[in-house]
Design a protein around this motif. Structure first.
Motif, PDB file in Angstrom:
ATOM      1  N   LEU A  70       0.824  -1.203   0.000  1.00  0.00           N
ATOM      2  CA  LEU A  70       0.000   0.000   0.000  1.00  0.00           C
ATOM      3  C   LEU A  70       0.862   1.258   0.000  1.00  0.00           C
ATOM      4  O   LEU A  70       0.595   2.220  -0.733  1.00  0.00           O
ATOM      5  CB  LEU A  70      -0.919   0.024   1.228  1.00  0.00           C
ATOM      6  CG  LEU A  70      -2.059  -0.985   1.311  1.00  0.00           C
ATOM      7  CD1 LEU A  70      -2.855  -0.748   2.587  1.00  0.00           C
ATOM      8  CD2 LEU A  70      -2.970  -0.903   0.097  1.00  0.00           C
ATOM      9  N   VAL A  71       1.896   1.249   0.839  1.00  0.00           N
ATOM     10  CA  VAL A  71       2.776   2.409   0.938  1.00  0.00           C
ATOM     11  C   VAL A  71       3.507   2.638  -0.375  1.00  0.00           C
ATOM     12  O   VAL A  71       3.552   3.767  -0.905  1.00  0.00           O
ATOM     13  CB  VAL A  71       3.772   2.226   2.098  1.00  0.00           C
ATOM     14  CG1 VAL A  71       4.855   3.303   2.070  1.00  0.00           C
ATOM     15  CG2 VAL A  71       3.032   2.248   3.437  1.00  0.00           C
ATOM     16  N   ALA A  72       4.108   1.584  -0.920  1.00  0.00           N
ATOM     17  CA  ALA A  72       4.856   1.718  -2.164  1.00  0.00           C
ATOM     18  C   ALA A  72       3.951   2.153  -3.309  1.00  0.00           C
ATOM     19  O   ALA A  72       4.320   3.017  -4.121  1.00  0.00           O
ATOM     20  CB  ALA A  72       5.552   0.406  -2.504  1.00  0.00           C
ATOM     21  N   ASP A  73       2.759   1.576  -3.388  1.00  0.00           N
ATOM     22  CA  ASP A  73       1.832   1.939  -4.457  1.00  0.00           C
ATOM     23  C   ASP A  73       1.401   3.404  -4.334  1.00  0.00           C
ATOM     24  O   ASP A  73       1.198   4.092  -5.347  1.00  0.00           O
ATOM     25  CB  ASP A  73       0.607   1.027  -4.438  1.00  0.00           C
ATOM     26  CG  ASP A  73       0.939  -0.409  -4.842  1.00  0.00           C
ATOM     27  OD1 ASP A  73       2.067  -0.647  -5.323  1.00  0.00           O
ATOM     28  OD2 ASP A  73       0.079  -1.287  -4.661  1.00  0.00           O
ATOM     29  N   ALA A  74       1.276   3.897  -3.098  1.00  0.00           N
ATOM     30  CA  ALA A  74       0.928   5.303  -2.896  1.00  0.00           C
ATOM     31  C   ALA A  74       2.065   6.212  -3.363  1.00  0.00           C
ATOM     32  O   ALA A  74       1.823   7.292  -3.904  1.00  0.00           O
ATOM     33  CB  ALA A  74       0.615   5.559  -1.424  1.00  0.00           C
ATOM     34  N   VAL A  75       3.301   5.785  -3.154  1.00  0.00           N
ATOM     35  CA  VAL A  75       4.452   6.565  -3.630  1.00  0.00           C
ATOM     36  C   VAL A  75       4.451   6.617  -5.155  1.00  0.00           C
ATOM     37  O   VAL A  75       4.627   7.680  -5.760  1.00  0.00           O
ATOM     38  CB  VAL A  75       5.771   5.964  -3.111  1.00  0.00           C
ATOM     39  CG1 VAL A  75       6.975   6.674  -3.745  1.00  0.00           C
ATOM     40  CG2 VAL A  75       5.852   6.076  -1.586  1.00  0.00           C
ATOM     41  N   VAL A  76       4.225   5.474  -5.781  1.00  0.00           N
ATOM     42  CA  VAL A  76       4.191   5.428  -7.250  1.00  0.00           C
ATOM     43  C   VAL A  76       3.046   6.289  -7.780  1.00  0.00           C
ATOM     44  O   VAL A  76       3.224   7.096  -8.702  1.00  0.00           O
ATOM     45  CB  VAL A  76       4.053   3.981  -7.753  1.00  0.00           C
ATOM     46  CG1 VAL A  76       3.852   3.947  -9.266  1.00  0.00           C
ATOM     47  CG2 VAL A  76       5.284   3.158  -7.370  1.00  0.00           C
ATOM     48  N   ALA A  77       1.875   6.137  -7.187  1.00  0.00           N
ATOM     49  CA  ALA A  77       0.704   6.891  -7.642  1.00  0.00           C
ATOM     50  C   ALA A  77       0.866   8.381  -7.407  1.00  0.00           C
ATOM     51  O   ALA A  77       0.341   9.207  -8.174  1.00  0.00           O
ATOM     52  CB  ALA A  77      -0.557   6.391  -6.928  1.00  0.00           C
ATOM     53  N   GLY A  78       1.632   8.743  -6.372  1.00  0.00           N
ATOM     54  CA  GLY A  78       1.823  10.152  -6.042  1.00  0.00           C
ATOM     55  C   GLY A  78       2.882  10.840  -6.863  1.00  0.00           C
ATOM     56  O   GLY A  78       3.193  12.009  -6.613  1.00  0.00           O
ATOM     57  N   GLY A  79       3.456  10.140  -7.825  1.00  0.00           N
ATOM     58  CA  GLY A  79       4.482  10.760  -8.645  1.00  0.00           C
ATOM     59  C   GLY A  79       5.860  10.679  -8.053  1.00  0.00           C
ATOM     60  O   GLY A  79       6.803  11.291  -8.547  1.00  0.00           O
ATOM     61  N   ALA A  80       5.999   9.926  -6.961  1.00  0.00           N
ATOM     62  CA  ALA A  80       7.288   9.626  -6.324  1.00  0.00           C
ATOM     63  C   ALA A  80       8.001  10.890  -5.881  1.00  0.00           C
ATOM     64  O   ALA A  80       7.823  11.347  -4.760  1.00  0.00           O
ATOM     65  CB  ALA A  80       8.161   8.772  -7.238  1.00  0.00           C
ATOM     66  N   GLY A  81       8.809  11.488  -6.729  1.00  0.00           N
ATOM     67  CA  GLY A  81       9.661  12.605  -6.333  1.00  0.00           C
ATOM     68  C   GLY A  81       8.898  13.890  -6.077  1.00  0.00           C
ATOM     69  O   GLY A  81       7.711  14.029  -6.395  1.00  0.00           O
ATOM     70  N   ALA A  82       9.620  14.856  -5.523  1.00  0.00           N
ATOM     71  CA  ALA A  82       9.015  16.128  -5.165  1.00  0.00           C
ATOM     72  C   ALA A  82       8.403  16.834  -6.376  1.00  0.00           C
ATOM     73  O   ALA A  82       7.446  17.585  -6.249  1.00  0.00           O
ATOM     74  CB  ALA A  82      10.054  17.030  -4.506  1.00  0.00           C
ATOM     75  N   GLY A  99      13.172  -4.759   7.502  1.00  0.00           N
ATOM     76  CA  GLY A  99      12.465  -5.611   6.554  1.00  0.00           C
ATOM     77  C   GLY A  99      11.481  -4.844   5.691  1.00  0.00           C
ATOM     78  O   GLY A  99      11.406  -5.059   4.474  1.00  0.00           O
ATOM     79  N   ALA A 100      10.720  -3.936   6.294  1.00  0.00           N
ATOM     80  CA  ALA A 100       9.736  -3.172   5.529  1.00  0.00           C
ATOM     81  C   ALA A 100      10.424  -2.256   4.529  1.00  0.00           C
ATOM     82  O   ALA A 100       9.957  -2.101   3.391  1.00  0.00           O
ATOM     83  CB  ALA A 100       8.846  -2.365   6.471  1.00  0.00           C
ATOM     84  N   LEU A 101      11.536  -1.650   4.927  1.00  0.00           N
ATOM     85  CA  LEU A 101      12.246  -0.751   4.020  1.00  0.00           C
ATOM     86  C   LEU A 101      12.806  -1.512   2.826  1.00  0.00           C
ATOM     87  O   LEU A 101      12.661  -1.081   1.668  1.00  0.00           O
ATOM     88  CB  LEU A 101      13.364  -0.032   4.762  1.00  0.00           C
ATOM     89  CG  LEU A 101      14.216   0.922   3.924  1.00  0.00           C
ATOM     90  CD1 LEU A 101      13.358   2.016   3.279  1.00  0.00           C
ATOM     91  CD2 LEU A 101      15.320   1.549   4.781  1.00  0.00           C
ATOM     92  N   ARG A 102      13.433  -2.641   3.074  1.00  0.00           N
ATOM     93  CA  ARG A 102      13.981  -3.422   1.968  1.00  0.00           C
ATOM     94  C   ARG A 102      12.867  -3.875   1.018  1.00  0.00           C
ATOM     95  O   ARG A 102      13.001  -3.802  -0.208  1.00  0.00           O
ATOM     96  CB  ARG A 102      14.763  -4.627   2.507  1.00  0.00           C
ATOM     97  CG  ARG A 102      16.125  -4.268   3.094  1.00  0.00           C
ATOM     98  CD  ARG A 102      16.893  -5.499   3.540  1.00  0.00           C
ATOM     99  NE  ARG A 102      16.316  -6.095   4.744  1.00  0.00           N
ATOM    100  CZ  ARG A 102      16.634  -5.727   5.985  1.00  0.00           C
ATOM    101  NH1 ARG A 102      17.511  -4.765   6.206  1.00  0.00           N
ATOM    102  NH2 ARG A 102      16.063  -6.315   7.022  1.00  0.00           N
ATOM    103  N   TYR A 103      11.773  -4.348   1.597  1.00  0.00           N
ATOM    104  CA  TYR A 103      10.650  -4.795   0.775  1.00  0.00           C
ATOM    105  C   TYR A 103      10.075  -3.633  -0.040  1.00  0.00           C
ATOM    106  O   TYR A 103       9.781  -3.772  -1.229  1.00  0.00           O
ATOM    107  CB  TYR A 103       9.572  -5.404   1.676  1.00  0.00           C
ATOM    108  CG  TYR A 103       8.387  -5.956   0.924  1.00  0.00           C
ATOM    109  CD1 TYR A 103       8.301  -7.306   0.601  1.00  0.00           C
ATOM    110  CD2 TYR A 103       7.341  -5.124   0.531  1.00  0.00           C
ATOM    111  CE1 TYR A 103       7.210  -7.815  -0.094  1.00  0.00           C
ATOM    112  CE2 TYR A 103       6.250  -5.618  -0.164  1.00  0.00           C
ATOM    113  CZ  TYR A 103       6.189  -6.961  -0.465  1.00  0.00           C
ATOM    114  OH  TYR A 103       5.104  -7.450  -1.156  1.00  0.00           O
ATOM    115  N   THR A 104       9.904  -2.472   0.598  1.00  0.00           N
ATOM    116  CA  THR A 104       9.323  -1.315  -0.077  1.00  0.00           C
ATOM    117  C   THR A 104      10.214  -0.831  -1.208  1.00  0.00           C
ATOM    118  O   THR A 104       9.733  -0.477  -2.292  1.00  0.00           O
ATOM    119  CB  THR A 104       9.067  -0.187   0.940  1.00  0.00           C
ATOM    120  OG1 THR A 104       8.164  -0.656   1.953  1.00  0.00           O
ATOM    121  CG2 THR A 104       8.464   1.032   0.263  1.00  0.00           C
TER     122      THR A 104
END
Length: 305
Positions: A70-82, A99-104
């Motif tokens: 969910l977190v990673a998909d939100a980053v992708v959907a949000g355009g990632a960078g500033a 573990g969560a950071l490596r997975y994300t």
């Protein structure tokens, strides 16, 4: 600002909030401190040698890898960078064993986001040490573990594109200050993503006594929804959006509990019987709070104004 010094177990064991978090997670996952042996057992059982581990039960909180998705998909959907770029500098606050950071990071890479630098910030030096060992064993580069408070991260102002918190919000006794620090770290327009697992309440209604049996109040801190929104506003965030995850989380924890019960012997063989039982009881207690409406599982996204 400087990173906080660590301390080992025994006479030099950490004190204060660092000590509280260290002791709780040591009781929950003692096997992770002997990572090499534990990893061999996980791989033998699952054939999984990536950060997902034993069905996501080892390092990723209540939501496991699905929460990281969910977190990673939100980053992708949000355009990632500033500025909508696909190459980012990213930090996780409250990264634990990593573990969560490596997975994300892996999930973002699969989504065509290049993570140039990834920082994991955790208060407990022992957690950071285990995370470094795991990352080295997996041959990872560009990932840095920082032992520091999430309210005083030794990184420059406006140095990051993305800050995430994957379920660690309840471990911050001063969440408003953590939001301020996230705002300081992010470049203008940078993205904040929070998964709220057991940290958000609908108001002043406290979690139940049964919940506190597995989520002690000195380890798990809760915040009313209205206060969280105010904290984000005070920290300079705009475009705040909250996704209600109640239905999703109830179903997810039911599935995770089935896994724990079906593979209880294998989980106990790897992590020990007390850890297997505590994992089960922790997930059961959280699910009951969701069903009763005393906790509000949610995903927040916000931009640095």
């Amino acid at each position: 600002m400087t990173a906080e010094p660590g301390a080992g177990p025994g006479p030099g064991a950490p004190h204060g909030q660092r000590g509280v978090q260290y002791r709780y997670h040591r009781e929950l996952f003692p096997a992770l401190h002997d990572w090499e042996r534990t990893e061999r057992s996980i791989v033998e059982f699952t054939g999984e040698d990536g950060p997902g581990g034993l069905l996501g039960l080892d390092q990723m909180g209540h939501f496991g890898p699905q929460g990281c998705d969910l977190v990673a998909d939100a980053v992708v959907a949000g355009g990632a960078g500033a500025h909508g770029g696909t190459t980012v500098d990213l930090c996780e606050l409250g990264s634990g064993f990593g573990g969560a950071l490596r997975y994300t990071v892996d999930r973002l890479t699969a989504g065509a986001v290049v993570v140039r630098r990834a920082y994991g910030v955790d208060l407990v030096a022992e957690h950071c040490a285990v995370s470094r060992r795991i990352s080295r064993a997996q041959g990872r580069e560009g990932m840095t573990d920082i032992c520091a408070s999430a309210t005083a991260v030794p990184l420059p102002d406006a140095s990051l594109d993305v800050v995430v918190v994957t379920g660690s919000m309840p471990h911050f006794p001063e969440p408003g200050e953590v939001m301020r620090e996230a705002g300081r770290l992010l470049r203008p327009g940078g993205l904040l993503v929070l998964s709220e697992e057991v940290s958000l309440t609908p108001g002043d209604l406290a979690p139940s006594t049964a919940f506190r049996a597995t989520h002690p109040c000195e380890v798990f801190f809760t915040t009313p929804l209205a206060d969280r929104l105010r904290q984000l506003d005070d920290a300079g965030f705009v475009d705040v959006a909250r996704r209600d995850l109640t239905e999703w989380a109830v179903a997810l924890l039911a599935d995770r509990l089935k896994v724990v019960r079906i593979f209880r012997g294998s989980v106990a063989g790897i992590y020990g019987s007390p850890s297997a039982d505590l994992i089960r009881d922790t997930l059961m207690a959280a699910r009951e709070e969701y069903l009763a409406g005393r906790l509000l599982p949610a995903l927040f996204t916000a931009r640095r104004g």
